[in-house]
Design a protein around this motif. Sequence first.
Motif, PDB file in Angstrom:
ATOM      1  N   PRO A 165      31.011  62.999  43.153  1.00 35.83           N
ATOM      2  CA  PRO A 165      31.712  64.564  43.194  1.00 35.83           C
ATOM      3  C   PRO A 165      30.785  65.477  42.439  1.00 35.83           C
ATOM      4  O   PRO A 165      30.955  66.591  42.878  1.00 35.83           O
ATOM      5  N   TYR A 166      30.137  65.258  41.226  1.00 32.72           N
ATOM      6  CA  TYR A 166      29.407  66.259  40.814  1.00 32.72           C
ATOM      7  C   TYR A 166      28.509  66.666  41.595  1.00 32.72           C
ATOM      8  O   TYR A 166      28.205  68.057  41.537  1.00 32.72           O
ATOM      9  N   THR A 167      27.538  65.955  42.338  1.00 31.32           N
ATOM     10  CA  THR A 167      26.704  66.550  43.123  1.00 31.32           C
ATOM     11  C   THR A 167      27.124  67.365  44.437  1.00 31.32           C
ATOM     12  O   THR A 167      26.704  68.243  44.778  1.00 31.32           O
ATOM     13  N   ARG A 168      28.256  66.782  45.015  1.00 33.99           N
ATOM     14  CA  ARG A 168      29.022  67.638  46.032  1.00 33.99           C
ATOM     15  C   ARG A 168      29.512  68.766  45.670  1.00 33.99           C
ATOM     16  O   ARG A 168      29.377  69.760  46.385  1.00 33.99           O
ATOM     17  N   THR A 169      29.992  69.058  44.370  1.00 30.91           N
ATOM     18  CA  THR A 169      30.446  70.311  43.975  1.00 30.91           C
ATOM     19  C   THR A 169      29.414  71.426  43.672  1.00 30.91           C
ATOM     20  O   THR A 169      29.377  72.617  44.060  1.00 30.91           O
ATOM     21  N   ASN A 170      28.121  70.610  42.943  1.00 26.81           N
ATOM     22  CA  ASN A 170      27.006  71.715  42.564  1.00 26.81           C
ATOM     23  C   ASN A 170      26.019  71.904  43.399  1.00 26.81           C
ATOM     24  O   ASN A 170      24.960  72.431  43.099  1.00 26.81           O
ATOM     25  N   THR A 171      26.034  71.265  44.696  1.00 27.92           N
ATOM     26  CA  THR A 171      24.907  71.481  45.471  1.00 27.92           C
ATOM     27  C   THR A 171      25.589  71.896  46.885  1.00 27.92           C
ATOM     28  O   THR A 171      26.876  71.988  47.137  1.00 27.92           O
TER      29      THR A 171
END
Length: 205
Positions: A165-171
Motif C-alpha cells: 500500500p505505501y508504494t501504491r500511494t506514494n508512486t
Amino acid sequence: MFSGIVEEMAILTGIEQEQENIHFTLRCSFTDELKIDQSIAHNGVCLTVVRIKDDTYTVTAMKETLKRSNLGLLQVGDRVNIERSMLMNGRLDGHIVQGHVDQTAKCINMEDADGSTYFTFEYPYNREMMQRGYFTVDKGSVTVNGVSLTVCEPTANSFKVAIIPYTRTNTNFAYITIGTVVNLEFDILGKYIARLNSLSTQTQG
C-alpha cells in the motif's frame, strides 16, 4: 546512478515540442534544491535539468528516449515518479538502476493480495533481446516506472510484482490500470552476464 526508491511524484505542468525533442516542465517539492545539469530519473528515465523557473524545472527527452519509454504518452497534469541520483555515502535500499529505460510494457492484470496488489506486466518477446539480458528472473530485480521491484512468476515476456500500500500511494502505481504502459529497466547484472556468455560462446566457436 539511482536506487529505484522514488522520492515523490512530480506534476507535469508543461510540454513543449522542439523538432524531435520534447521539453517537459514539472513541479515538485524540492525544485529549489535543484541545479542546471543535474540528473533526475523520471518514471525511471534519467534526464538532465536544463531550466529552473520559480517552483518548476524543465528536462528534455530526445527521440531515442521517447521511442523506448512512455514519456511521449504523458499529458499535462500527469504525475511522474522522480528520484535524484544516489549519494555515495547513502544506503542502497533498492538495486543498481542506471536510468536507461530498455523498453515499455503493458499492465495486463491486477489482483488483490490481502491488502497489497499484484500487477502483471507483459512486453514483446524478442529472442535476440533476451540473449542480451532483457529478461526477468524469479526473485530478481526489475525497475518499473523507476520503482525498484522484486520479480514474481516470470515468463518469456511477462512478470508479476507485488505492490504494498505505501508504494501504491506514494508512486504513480496509484494510477496504473489494465492497459497502462510503463517503463522497464532490466537488471544491469543480468545484461553483463548475458554479454559475457555471448562473448564466451563466440570465442569457443
